[in-house]
Scaffold this motif. Sequence first.
Motif, PDB file in Angstrom:
ATOM      1  N   HIS A  49     -10.348  53.776 -13.720  1.00  0.00           N
ATOM      2  CA  HIS A  49      -9.066  53.385 -12.744  1.00  0.00           C
ATOM      3  C   HIS A  49      -8.367  54.577 -12.356  1.00  0.00           C
ATOM      4  CE1 HIS A  49      -9.522  48.992 -13.698  1.00  0.00           C
ATOM      5  NE2 HIS A  49      -9.824  49.424 -14.992  1.00  0.00           N
ATOM      6  N   CYS A  50      -8.198  55.628 -13.051  1.00  0.00           N
ATOM      7  CA  CYS A  50      -7.309  56.716 -12.693  1.00  0.00           C
ATOM      8  C   CYS A  50      -7.959  57.837 -12.297  1.00  0.00           C
ATOM      9  CB  CYS A  50      -6.665  57.195 -14.126  1.00  0.00           C
ATOM     10  SG  CYS A  50      -6.418  55.653 -15.306  1.00  0.00           S
ATOM     11  N   CYS A  53      -7.820  59.469  -8.512  1.00  0.00           N
ATOM     12  CA  CYS A  53      -6.622  60.175  -8.025  1.00  0.00           C
ATOM     13  C   CYS A  53      -6.057  61.304  -8.754  1.00  0.00           C
ATOM     14  CB  CYS A  53      -5.484  59.080  -7.774  1.00  0.00           C
ATOM     15  SG  CYS A  53      -5.784  57.496  -6.559  1.00  0.00           S
ATOM     16  N   HIS A  54      -6.262  60.936 -10.170  1.00  0.00           N
ATOM     17  CA  HIS A  54      -5.624  62.009 -11.157  1.00  0.00           C
ATOM     18  C   HIS A  54      -6.752  62.920 -11.451  1.00  0.00           C
ATOM     19  CE1 HIS A  54      -1.492  60.202 -11.387  1.00  0.00           C
ATOM     20  NE2 HIS A  54      -2.028  59.062 -11.473  1.00  0.00           N
ATOM     21  N   ASP A  64       0.326  64.307  -4.126  1.00  0.00           N
ATOM     22  CA  ASP A  64       1.478  63.444  -4.914  1.00  0.00           C
ATOM     23  C   ASP A  64       1.052  63.010  -6.165  1.00  0.00           C
ATOM     24  OD1 ASP A  64       2.646  63.830  -2.349  1.00  0.00           O
ATOM     25  OD2 ASP A  64       2.538  61.611  -1.747  1.00  0.00           O
ATOM     26  N   ALA A  65      -0.127  62.706  -6.490  1.00  0.00           N
ATOM     27  CA  ALA A  65      -0.642  62.293  -7.792  1.00  0.00           C
ATOM     28  C   ALA A  65      -0.316  63.270  -8.634  1.00  0.00           C
ATOM     29  CB  ALA A  65      -1.969  61.746  -7.896  1.00  0.00           C
ATOM     30  N   LYS A  66       0.453  63.038  -9.932  1.00  0.00           N
ATOM     31  CA  LYS A  66       0.845  64.086 -11.065  1.00  0.00           C
ATOM     32  C   LYS A  66      -0.437  64.495 -11.656  1.00  0.00           C
ATOM     33  CE  LYS A  66       5.068  63.302  -9.832  1.00  0.00           C
ATOM     34  NZ  LYS A  66       6.073  62.317 -10.456  1.00  0.00           N
ATOM     35  N   GLN A  76       7.236  62.538 -21.951  1.00  0.00           N
ATOM     36  CA  GLN A  76       7.785  61.218 -21.881  1.00  0.00           C
ATOM     37  C   GLN A  76       7.173  60.329 -23.143  1.00  0.00           C
ATOM     38  OE1 GLN A  76       7.809  59.219 -17.903  1.00  0.00           O
ATOM     39  NE2 GLN A  76       7.043  60.649 -17.201  1.00  0.00           N
ATOM     40  N   LEU A  81       5.843  55.903 -19.940  1.00  0.00           N
ATOM     41  CA  LEU A  81       4.427  56.117 -19.172  1.00  0.00           C
ATOM     42  C   LEU A  81       3.792  54.631 -19.045  1.00  0.00           C
ATOM     43  CD1 LEU A  81       2.930  59.125 -21.023  1.00  0.00           C
ATOM     44  CD2 LEU A  81       3.975  59.300 -18.657  1.00  0.00           C
ATOM     45  N   VAL A  84       5.598  52.946 -16.033  1.00  0.00           N
ATOM     46  CA  VAL A  84       5.337  53.373 -14.795  1.00  0.00           C
ATOM     47  C   VAL A  84       3.673  52.924 -14.450  1.00  0.00           C
ATOM     48  CG1 VAL A  84       4.623  55.507 -13.299  1.00  0.00           C
ATOM     49  CG2 VAL A  84       6.360  55.484 -14.760  1.00  0.00           C
ATOM     50  N   ARG A  89       4.427  53.137  -8.653  1.00  0.00           N
ATOM     51  CA  ARG A  89       5.368  53.715  -8.295  1.00  0.00           C
ATOM     52  C   ARG A  89       4.865  54.510  -7.104  1.00  0.00           C
ATOM     53  NH1 ARG A  89       7.832  58.445 -11.538  1.00  0.00           N
ATOM     54  NH2 ARG A  89       8.528  57.026 -12.701  1.00  0.00           N
ATOM     55  N   MET A  92       1.485  55.059  -6.405  1.00  0.00           N
ATOM     56  CA  MET A  92       0.681  54.647  -7.807  1.00  0.00           C
ATOM     57  C   MET A  92       0.529  53.420  -7.742  1.00  0.00           C
ATOM     58  SD  MET A  92      -0.266  55.755 -10.925  1.00  0.00           S
ATOM     59  CE  MET A  92      -0.335  54.628 -12.458  1.00  0.00           C
ATOM     60  N   PRO A  93      -0.550  52.788  -7.970  1.00  0.00           N
ATOM     61  CA  PRO A  93      -0.784  51.344  -7.991  1.00  0.00           C
ATOM     62  C   PRO A  93      -0.318  50.676  -9.137  1.00  0.00           C
ATOM     63  CG  PRO A  93      -3.018  52.414  -8.264  1.00  0.00           C
ATOM     64  CD  PRO A  93      -1.942  53.461  -7.874  1.00  0.00           C
ATOM     65  N   TYR A  95      -0.835  48.384 -12.497  1.00  0.00           N
ATOM     66  CA  TYR A  95      -1.847  48.057 -13.289  1.00  0.00           C
ATOM     67  C   TYR A  95      -1.702  46.654 -14.055  1.00  0.00           C
ATOM     68  CZ  TYR A  95      -4.502  51.834 -11.744  1.00  0.00           C
ATOM     69  OH  TYR A  95      -5.393  52.497 -10.931  1.00  0.00           O
ATOM     70  N   LEU A  99      -4.885  45.971 -16.295  1.00  0.00           N
ATOM     71  CA  LEU A  99      -4.998  46.295 -17.746  1.00  0.00           C
ATOM     72  C   LEU A  99      -3.952  45.888 -18.653  1.00  0.00           C
ATOM     73  CD1 LEU A  99      -5.364  50.276 -16.944  1.00  0.00           C
ATOM     74  CD2 LEU A  99      -7.203  48.534 -17.440  1.00  0.00           C
ATOM     75  N   VAL A 107      -5.506  54.354 -22.675  1.00  0.00           N
ATOM     76  CA  VAL A 107      -5.435  55.359 -21.507  1.00  0.00           C
ATOM     77  C   VAL A 107      -4.479  56.470 -21.813  1.00  0.00           C
ATOM     78  CG1 VAL A 107      -5.396  55.894 -19.062  1.00  0.00           C
ATOM     79  CG2 VAL A 107      -6.289  53.651 -19.925  1.00  0.00           C
TER      80      VAL A 107
HETATM   81  C1  HEC Z   1      -4.422  55.548  -5.615  1.00  0.00           C
HETATM   82  C2  HEC Z   1      -4.178  56.530  -6.320  1.00  0.00           C
HETATM   83  C3  HEC Z   1      -3.761  56.526  -8.059  1.00  0.00           C
HETATM   84  C4  HEC Z   1      -4.589  55.780  -8.923  1.00  0.00           C
HETATM   85  C5  HEC Z   1      -5.733  55.282  -8.903  1.00  0.00           C
HETATM   86  C6  HEC Z   1      -3.630  56.222 -10.076  1.00  0.00           C
HETATM   87  N1  HEC Z   1      -2.446  56.821  -9.893  1.00  0.00           N
HETATM   88 FE1  HEC Z   1      -1.138  57.354 -11.154  1.00  0.00          FE
HETATM   89  N2  HEC Z   1      -0.206  58.560  -9.512  1.00  0.00           N
HETATM   90  C7  HEC Z   1      -0.546  58.213  -8.403  1.00  0.00           C
HETATM   91  C8  HEC Z   1       0.535  58.994  -7.582  1.00  0.00           C
HETATM   92  C9  HEC Z   1       0.472  59.131  -5.941  1.00  0.00           C
HETATM   93  C10 HEC Z   1       1.649  59.194  -8.501  1.00  0.00           C
HETATM   94  C11 HEC Z   1       2.969  59.836  -8.096  1.00  0.00           C
HETATM   95  C12 HEC Z   1       3.988  58.807  -8.128  1.00  0.00           C
HETATM   96  C13 HEC Z   1       5.440  59.321  -7.661  1.00  0.00           C
HETATM   97  O1  HEC Z   1       6.129  59.415  -8.642  1.00  0.00           O
HETATM   98  O2  HEC Z   1       5.756  59.148  -6.562  1.00  0.00           O
HETATM   99  C14 HEC Z   1       1.290  58.885  -9.954  1.00  0.00           C
HETATM  100  C15 HEC Z   1       1.841  58.993 -11.058  1.00  0.00           C
HETATM  101  C16 HEC Z   1       1.391  58.753 -12.362  1.00  0.00           C
HETATM  102  C17 HEC Z   1       2.099  58.979 -13.622  1.00  0.00           C
HETATM  103  C18 HEC Z   1       3.360  59.898 -13.667  1.00  0.00           C
HETATM  104  C19 HEC Z   1       4.510  58.928 -13.891  1.00  0.00           C
HETATM  105  C20 HEC Z   1       5.709  59.827 -13.853  1.00  0.00           C
HETATM  106  O3  HEC Z   1       6.710  59.601 -14.797  1.00  0.00           O
HETATM  107  O4  HEC Z   1       5.982  60.456 -12.897  1.00  0.00           O
HETATM  108  C21 HEC Z   1       1.213  58.670 -14.453  1.00  0.00           C
HETATM  109  C22 HEC Z   1       1.571  58.771 -16.000  1.00  0.00           C
HETATM  110  C23 HEC Z   1       0.183  57.880 -13.947  1.00  0.00           C
HETATM  111  N3  HEC Z   1       0.225  58.091 -12.560  1.00  0.00           N
HETATM  112  C24 HEC Z   1      -0.870  57.563 -14.610  1.00  0.00           C
HETATM  113  C25 HEC Z   1      -1.870  56.757 -14.191  1.00  0.00           C
HETATM  114  C26 HEC Z   1      -2.894  56.102 -14.712  1.00  0.00           C
HETATM  115  C27 HEC Z   1      -2.898  56.030 -16.353  1.00  0.00           C
HETATM  116  C28 HEC Z   1      -3.919  55.461 -14.088  1.00  0.00           C
HETATM  117  C29 HEC Z   1      -5.019  54.540 -14.135  1.00  0.00           C
HETATM  118  C30 HEC Z   1      -4.789  53.367 -15.070  1.00  0.00           C
HETATM  119  C31 HEC Z   1      -3.274  55.944 -12.439  1.00  0.00           C
HETATM  120  N4  HEC Z   1      -2.171  56.721 -12.673  1.00  0.00           N
HETATM  121  C32 HEC Z   1      -4.101  55.729 -11.277  1.00  0.00           C
HETATM  122  C33 HEC Z   1      -1.695  58.021  -7.790  1.00  0.00           C
HETATM  123  C34 HEC Z   1      -2.472  57.092  -8.649  1.00  0.00           C
END
Ligand code: HEC
Length: 115
Positions: A49-50, A53-54, A64-66, A76, A81, A84, A89, A92-93, A95, A99, A107
């Motif tokens: 799932h993650c 992007c991550h 933009d993805a952290k 945090q 977490l 979010v 956000r 960031m989709p 879940y 899930l 995760v």
């Molecule tokens: C489509 C791309 C994408 C996917 C898939 C994705 N993320 Fe993200 N995620 C992002 C982006 C972009 C941000 C930054 C969001 C923002 O703050 O603008 C982010 C931010 C986060 C953050 C930081 C939140 C914070 O406090 O700043 C966490 C933790 C995170 N993602 C966890 C996950 C996890 C766990 C998954 C899988 C279950 C996941 N992400 C799937 C794109 C994605």
Amino acid sequence: MKPTHCERTAPIARMPLISAAIAALLSVLPVSAPAAGLNDNGQQLYMLHCAGCHGMNGISVVPDAKSFSRVELMAQPDQSLLNVIRSGRNMMPSYLGILSDQEIISVINYIRTLN
Ligand code: HEC
């Protein structure tokens, strides 16, 4: 047409790629969690799932993805977490409904190991 004696088929289900794909799909279901427990499951869920992007190692691959190596991000508590990840956000989709909270926690446990 009568069936003949030569109906044995190749063990297709044992082909590694197909098995891996099935295992990855089943990993969203609690039944297939390996005996090692939640952390392994968290890794599978993360890859599924993650990681797109991550990144496989928590180093983000899209703008933009952290990256999870950022100390202040991973400082945090689980609960924030979780919130979010549950609600999403910006890019960031969300879940929620994909899930369960318990899966999200596993995760989170996994991404804490990526630092
Ligand atoms: C489509 C791309 C994408 C996917 C898939 C994705 N993320 Fe993200 N995620 C992002 C982006 C972009 C941000 C930054 C969001 C923002 O703050 O603008 C982010 C931010 C986060 C953050 C930081 C939140 C914070 O406090 O700043 C966490 C933790 C995170 N993602 C966890 C996950 C996890 C766990 C998954 C899988 C279950 C996941 N992400 C799937 C794109 C994605």
